[in-house]
Design an enzyme around this catalytic site. Structure first.
Site, mmCIF file in Angstrom:
data_model
loop_
_atom_site.group_PDB
_atom_site.id
_atom_site.type_symbol
_atom_site.label_atom_id
_atom_site.label_comp_id
_atom_site.label_asym_id
_atom_site.label_seq_id
_atom_site.Cartn_x
_atom_site.Cartn_y
_atom_site.Cartn_z
ATOM 1 C CG PHE A 113 -2.362 -0.130 0.961
ATOM 2 C CD1 PHE A 113 -2.836 -1.042 0.045
ATOM 3 C CD2 PHE A 113 -3.287 0.698 1.610
ATOM 4 C CE1 PHE A 113 -4.196 -1.149 -0.231
ATOM 5 C CE2 PHE A 113 -4.647 0.601 1.339
ATOM 6 C CZ PHE A 113 -5.105 -0.327 0.416
ATOM 7 C CD GLN A 233 -6.001 10.071 3.206
ATOM 8 O OE1 GLN A 233 -6.710 9.094 3.376
ATOM 9 N NE2 GLN A 233 -4.728 10.088 3.516
ATOM 10 C CG HIS A 235 -8.793 7.923 -1.795
ATOM 11 N ND1 HIS A 235 -8.502 7.449 -3.049
ATOM 12 C CD2 HIS A 235 -8.481 6.926 -0.926
ATOM 13 C CE1 HIS A 235 -8.052 6.205 -2.944
ATOM 14 N NE2 HIS A 235 -8.023 5.859 -1.667
ATOM 15 C CG LEU A 245 -12.400 4.493 -1.970
ATOM 16 C CD1 LEU A 245 -11.417 5.636 -2.058
ATOM 17 C CD2 LEU A 245 -12.410 3.916 -0.565
ATOM 18 C CD GLU A 248 -3.109 3.859 -0.964
ATOM 19 O OE1 GLU A 248 -3.782 4.860 -0.674
ATOM 20 O OE2 GLU A 248 -2.064 3.544 -0.388
ATOM 21 N NE ARG A 281 -5.194 6.313 0.731
ATOM 22 C CZ ARG A 281 -6.085 5.660 1.449
ATOM 23 N NH1 ARG A 281 -6.798 6.300 2.366
ATOM 24 N NH2 ARG A 281 -6.278 4.377 1.266
ATOM 25 C CG HIS A 346 -10.921 8.713 1.652
ATOM 26 N ND1 HIS A 346 -12.006 7.891 1.421
ATOM 27 C CD2 HIS A 346 -9.945 7.899 2.116
ATOM 28 C CE1 HIS A 346 -11.691 6.644 1.741
ATOM 29 N NE2 HIS A 346 -10.456 6.613 2.187
ATOM 30 N NE ARG A 381 -7.299 7.186 6.919
ATOM 31 C CZ ARG A 381 -7.467 6.305 5.946
ATOM 32 N NH1 ARG A 381 -6.686 5.253 5.860
ATOM 33 N NH2 ARG A 381 -8.411 6.475 5.031
#
Lengths: 609, 298
Positions: A113, A233, A235, A245, A248, A281, A346, A381
C-alpha cells in the site's frame, strides 16, 4: 430513561469494537446509533488493515512509516500503540471468522500500500471494511449486546463547570427516529463517541450521507477541544460523478495513472520518482490536480487509472468489487478500459482530542475511530491505517470506560500539558450567532446530580424538537449545500488565504441563515427532515473549526497545502492546532506534537517517495 | 396496486385516541396550520413542475408512494408526482434526493453510502426490488414508479419496518463458532483459497432484504427464515474453519420446519439480489448437505 454502564454512540468499526471490549471487561453496554449497525460506513472501506504480521516486518517499521506519512504530526505514543497492537487485533478478527483473502498456505494475504516499506496490508478482496463490519456485528449479536438502532443522538449530558477539564459526562439524549420521542441514556461508566467521519462538510466525498460528524460537533460544543481539524485527506482515486471510492488496492496491485497525453505523470512529471503511483495519498492527489490545472487532465476534470494489464484473473481474485463500482457508478469496464478518477474528500485526520486510552478532556467522555484525533495520522493518514485505528483504539476506549486499569497516559488532553495561545486574529466573526434560540441550542443544562442533569437535557432536547417542528423558516438543505460548496471551492486540496477567508465569511452567512431554519414535515414518524436539520448544525460547527485551523496554519504539511508558504515549517509548526468552542466564542491554541517514542525519537526528515 | 395498503394498526388508533382526549395545544394548532399549508404547496408545486416538464423534455417523471400514519392527508396512501431534471448517470436515489431537497423535504427514504454497500435503499422500482443507488434512471421506463418493498409493513413513504427481517437474520446463530484455535499467540486459522472462494459470494450480503421481499414463500409463511438468513447460515456451514460438530448444529437449524425445505426454487431472490449472490443455489446446496447428513445417521 435508559441506564447502562457504558453507552457507545455509533455502530461502525470503532463503536462495535468498543462495545465488545467494554462487555469483555464486565460492563453492561449499549450501542446507540442513527443507523442499524450493518449500515455504518466502515462497510465501504475497501483496501485493508495494516499489521506487521510477518518475518521481515516489525511494528517499529510500521511506526516509522506512519510517522513519516503523518509528516511528523502524529503523536508517537499513539502511533506505537497502533502498530504494536494491530497484529493481535487482526488475528482476533480472523478468529472471529472474518473471511480474509488467503495465500496458498492458508494464511491471510498481505499486499503493498502507499507509503509502506513492507507489504503489510491484510485484506478481504476490495471489501475489507464490509467484512470487518459484519464480522464484528456478528460478535455483538452473539454476546447479546443491546443496540438501540435508528436513534439519533442529539447531545451529551455534560455538567457546566467553567473549566471544561472539571466537567463530567453522564450520558446522552437521543431522538427515536421510528417513534419520534426523545429519551435519555445514562452512562455511569462512560460515553464513547464513535460517530465516524464528517465528509458531508464537502460536496465531493467518498463518505456516506450519514457522515455529518455528529459526535465531533457534540463534543466540541460540550467543551472538548478539536484537534488538527484542517487536515483532511483527499483520496486520489474517486469516481468523478459520484465520489465513490476506487481502492488504493488498485495501485497496490500495480494500477497505473495516466494523464490526457497518456503520460505516466507520477514519474514523467517527477511527482514521486521512487514510488510513483504508490506515493502517499496527499502527494498523488496534488499531482492529479496539478495535471488537470496545467491542461493535461481528461475533459479538464480527471485522470485515468488503468489496471487492464493486471489481467482478468488477478483483478477478479483481488479487486472484483472495483469492477462492479466502476461499472455501476461510472459506466466504465475496468477490464477493457481505464477508469476515470479524481481526488475526493475521504477522511478527517483531525477530530475530538483524546489520549491513547480514548479519554477526552471531559471526565467520562471518550472517543475512538475517525471522529477522534489521538493522533496517529497527524497531517496525513496512510492507506490501510484507518481500520486498525478503529479496532485498536475502539478496544482501548471500551476497556478504559469499563474500568480496566491501563496506567498513566502519555498524551495530555485539554490544557493540562504544554500549550500556547494562538496569535491569529480572525477578520470574520466565528461561533454563536446572535440570540440563541432552542433550534441553535448549545452549552449545557444546569443540574446538581447526574439524574437531574439527564432530565434537564431531555427536557431541553424536547423543546428543541418542538421548536423546530413548530416554527416557520427555511429548509436546511440550502444551507448545507452552501456550506459544502464553499468548503469544496475554498478549503480543498490547494488552499490560499483569500479563499479561506471567503469560506469563513460564507460560513458566517450560513450560520445566520441557520437561526431561521425550520422543519416542514410535521410527522412524529421517521422524520428525516428533522434529523437532517439537526445534522446540518453539526456540519456548520465542524466546517468553521476546520477553516479556522486551515487559515491559521501557514505552512505546507501533509494534506494541508498553503499557497503562501509551500514548505513544511518545523521551526514554527511542529504542533497541533486546537479549537475550543469556549461556550460559543471559539478559541484557537496549540500544543506540541510528541515525537519521542518508547525507544526512539522520530526526527523529522524530508518526506519524499 | 402492487403495494399493499398498510394495516391500520392499533398503534395508529391509540395515537388518535390520545390526541382526542387532550385539548389541542398551541403547538397542535400550529402544526395543523402547517399541514394545511403543506397540502396547498404540494398542489401548487405539482402544477408548476408539470408546466416546467412540458416546456423542457429533459426531465424524468417519478411517481412516488406516500404514506404517513401520523400526518393528516397522508394517512391514506397515495402517489405523488415529481419532475426531476435528468443528468447523465443519475440514479433513482439521486432523483429521490433531488425531489426531497428541492420540492418536498418530508419525502422519506433510508439511504446512506450511495454505493451499494450499506443496503439501506432497497425499494420497489417499476415493479422490481432494486437498490435505488445503483439503479440508473435511463434504464427505466417512465413514469418511474417508486414504492416501498412489498411484503413488509410500511413505516412511512418508502421506509419499511425491518424488525422481522433482522429477527430472521439473527435466528440462525449468525456468528463464527469453533472449538479449536491454533496454539501460537499470533497465529491465524488456516483456510484454503478454495474454501474462501466457496463462501465468498455468501459473505457479500448487505442485509438489504430485497430477496425476502421478492420471496413468495416468505410472504405466505412469516416464520420462514428466508433467503438472506439461510445464506448467512450457508456462509458458516461451508466455512471449513468451523469444524464438523458445529456444522451438525447448523444443519439442524436450517432443517427446521420453516427452514430450507420451504424453498420452492423459484429463483426470485437470486434475480433481485443486488450483490449477485446465488441464493437459490446456496439453499439447494444446504438441502443436499442435510440429506447427506441424515443418511449418515441411518
Amino acid at each position: 430513561m435508559h441506564e447502562h454502564d457504558v453507552v457507545v454512540v455509533g455502530a461502525g468499526g470503532a463503536g462495535l469494537r468498543a462495545a465488545i471490549a467494554a462487555q469483555e471487561e464486565g460492563a453492561d453496554v449499549a450501542i446507540v446509533s442513527k443507523l442499524h449497525p450493518v449500515r455504518s460506513h466502515t462497510g465501504a472501506a475497501e483496501g485493508g488493515i495494516n499489521a506487521a504480521l510477518r518475518d521481515g516486518d516489525s511494528w517499529e517499521d510500521h511506526a516509522y512509516d506512519t510517522m513519516k506519512g503523518s509528516d511528523y504530526l502524529g503523536d508517537a505514543p499513539a502511533v506505537e500503540a497502533l502498530c504494536k497492537e494491530s497484529p493481535e487485533e487482526v488475528i482476533q478478527l480472523e478468529h472471529w471468522g472474518m473471511p480474509f483473502s488467503r495465500e496458498e498456505d492458508g494464511r491471510v494475504s498481505q499486499r503493498p500500500f502507499g507509503g509502506l516499506s513492507f507489504p503489510r496490508t491484510t485484506y478481504a478482496g476490495a471489501e475489507t471494511g464490509h467484512q470487518m463490519l459484519h464480522t464484528m456485528y456478528e460478535q455483538v449479536v452473539k454476546r447479546g449486546i443491546t443496540v438501540y438502532d435508528e436513534w439519533h443522538v442529539m447531545d451529551l449530558a455534560v455538567t457546566d463547570e467553567e473549566d471544561p477539564a472539571d466537567r463530567t459526562c453522564h450520558g446522552v439524549v437521543a431522538y427515536d427516529i421510528q417513534r419520534g420521542e426523545v429519551d435519555g441514556f445514562r452512562a455511569s461508566g462512560g460515553v464513547i463517541l464513535a460517530t465516524g467521519g464528517m465528509g458531508q462538510v464537502f460536496d465531493h466525498t467518498t463518505n456516506a450521507v450519514a457522515n455529518t460528524g455528529d459526535g465531533v460537533a457534540m463534543a466540541y460544543r460540550a467543551g472538548v477541544p478539536m484537534e488538527d481539524m484542517e487536515f483532511i485527506q483527499f483520496h486520489p482515486t474517486t469516481l468523478p460523478s459520484t465520489g465513490v471510492l476506487i481502492s488504493e488496492g488498485v495501485r497496490g496491485e500495480g494500477g497505473i495513472l495516466y494523464n490526457e497525453k497518456g503520460e505516466r505523470f507520477m514519474f514523467e512529471h517527477g511527482y514521486a520518482n521512487n514510488d510513483g503511483e504508490l506515493a502517499s495519498r496527499d502527494v498523488v492527489s496534488r499531482a492529479e490536480l496539478t495535471e488537470v490545472n496545467e491542461g493535461r487532465g481528461i475533459e479538464d476534470e480527471y485522470v485515468h487509472l488503468d489496471m487492464r494489464h493486471l489481467g482478468e484473473e488477478r483483478i477478479l481474485d483481488r479487486l472484483e468489487n472495483i469492477l462492479h463500482l466502476a461499472e455501476d457508478f461510472e459506466g466504465a469496464d475496468g477490464l477493457t478500459e481505464p477508469m476515470p478518477v479524481k481526488p475526493g474528500q475521504h477522511y478527517a485526520m483531525g477530530g475530538i482530542e483524546t489520549n491513547e486510552h480514548g479519554e477526552t478532556a471531559i471526565d467520562g467522555l471518550y472517543a475512538a475511530g475517525e471522529c477522534a484525533c489521538v493522533s496517529v495520522h497527524g497531517g496525513n493518514r496512510l492507506g490501510g491505517n484507518a481500520l486498525p485505528e478503529l479496532i485498536v483504539f475502539g478496544k482501548r476506549a471500551g476497556h478504559h470506560a469499563a474500568g480496566k486499569e491501563m496506567g498513566e497516559p502519555e498524551i495530555p488532553t485539554g490544557k493540562s500539558g504544554d500549550w500556547e495561545p494562538a496569535e491569529y486574529e480572525f477578520e470574520v466573526a466565528v461561533g454563536t450567532v446572535g440570540d440563541r434560540g432552542p433550534a441553535a441550542a448549545d452549552g449545557g443544562a444546569v443540574a446538581s446530580d447526574a439524574e437531574g442533569l439527564l432530565e434537564a437535557e431531555i427536557e431541553r432536547a424536547r423543546e428543541r424538537v418542538e421548536d423546530l417542528l413548530a416554527r416557520k423558516g427555511r429548509n436546511h438543505a440550502e444551507i448545507r449545500s452552501k456550506v459544502q460548496k464553499t468548503m469544496t471551492a475554498n478549503v480543498n486540496v490547494f488552499r490560499e488565504e483569500e479563499g479561506l477567508k471567503q469560506s469563513l465569511s460564507d460560513l458566517r452567512e450560513a450560520r445566520e441563515a441557520y437561526t431561521d431554519v425550520a422543519v416542514s414535515d410535521p410527522s412524529r414518524t421517521f422524520n428525516t427532515d428533522l434529523i437532517h436539520t439537526m445534522e446540518t448544525r453539526n456540519v456548520l460547527d465542524i466546517a468553521e473549526a476546520l477553516t479556522m485551523g486551515a487559515l491559521a496554519r501557514r505552512e505546507f504539511r501533509g494534506a494541508h497545502w498553503r499557497k503562501e508558504r509551500q514548505e513544511r515549517d518545523d521551526e514554527n509548526w511542529l504542533k497541533h492546532t486546537l479549537v475550543s468552542w469556549n461556550d460559543g466564542e471559539p478559541e484557537l491554541w496549540y500544543k506540541p506534537a510528541i515525537l519521542e517514542g518508547e525507544a526512539k525519537t522520530y526526527e523529522p526528515k524530508v518526506r519524499s517517495y | 396496486m402492487s403495494t399493499q395498503i398498510p394495516k391500520q394498526t392499533e398503534k395508529a388508533d391509540e395515537t388518535a385516541a390520545e390526541t382526542e382526549s387532550e385539548a389541542p395545544s398551541k403547538g397542535d394548532e400550529r402544526r395543523a396550520e402547517k399541514r394545511r399549508r403543506a397540502d396547498e404547496q404540494r398542489r401548487q408545486r405539482e402544477a408548476e413542475e408539470a408546466e416546467r416538464a412540458a416546456a423542457d423534455e429533459n426531465t424524468v417523471e417519478l411517481r412516488v408512494f406516500r404514506y404517513d400514519p401520523d400526518v393528516e392527508g397522508k394517512q391514506e396512501p397515495r402517489f405523488d408526482t415529481f419532475h426531476v431534471p435528468f443528468t447523465k448517470g443519475m440514479t433513482v436515489l439521486d432523483a429521490l434526493m433531488y425531489s426531497r431537497d428541492t420540492y418536498d423535504s418530508s419525502l422519506t427514504f433510508r439511504h446512506s453510502c450511495r454505493q451499494a454497500v450499506c443496503g439501506s435503499d432497497a425499494m420497489f422500482v417499476n415493479g422490481g426490488q432494486k437498490l435505488a443507488c445503483k439503479t440508473q434512471i435511463d434504464e427505466l421506463e417512465e413514469p418511474i414508479r417508486v414504492e416501498p418493498l412489498p411484503h413488509a409493513e410500511v413505516t412511512k413513504d418508502l421506509v419499511v419496518d425491518l424488525e422481522h427481517f433482522y429477527d430472521q437474520m439473527e435466528a440462525v446463530e449468525p456468528y463464527f463458532q469453533t472449538n479449536e484455535y491454533p496454539d501460537g499467540e499470533l497465529e491465524e486459522q488456516r483456510q484454503t483459497r478454495e474454501n474462501r472462494e466457496k463462501i465468498k459470494m455468501s459473505t457479500r450480503c448487505i442485509w438489504c432484504s430485497a430477496c425476502m421481499s421478492s420471496c413468495n414463500i416468505a410472504a405466505g409463511d412469516n416464520e420462514y427464515l428466508g433467503p438472506a438468513a439461510i445464506n448467512k447460515a450457508y456462509r458458516f456451514a461451508m466455512d471449513e474453519r468451523e469444524g464438523e460438530d458445529v456444522k451438525q448444529k447448523r444443519l439442524e437449524i436450517i432443517e427446521q420446519e420453516h427452514g430450507v425445505w420451504r424453498c420452492q426454487t423459484q429463483f426470485s431472490c437470486t434475480e433481485v439480489c443486488p450483490k449477485d449472490i446465488p441464493l437459490t443455489e446456496h439453499i439447494q446446496e444446504l438441502k443436499r448437505e442435510a440429506v447427506k447428513n441424515n443418511l449418515k445417521f441411518w
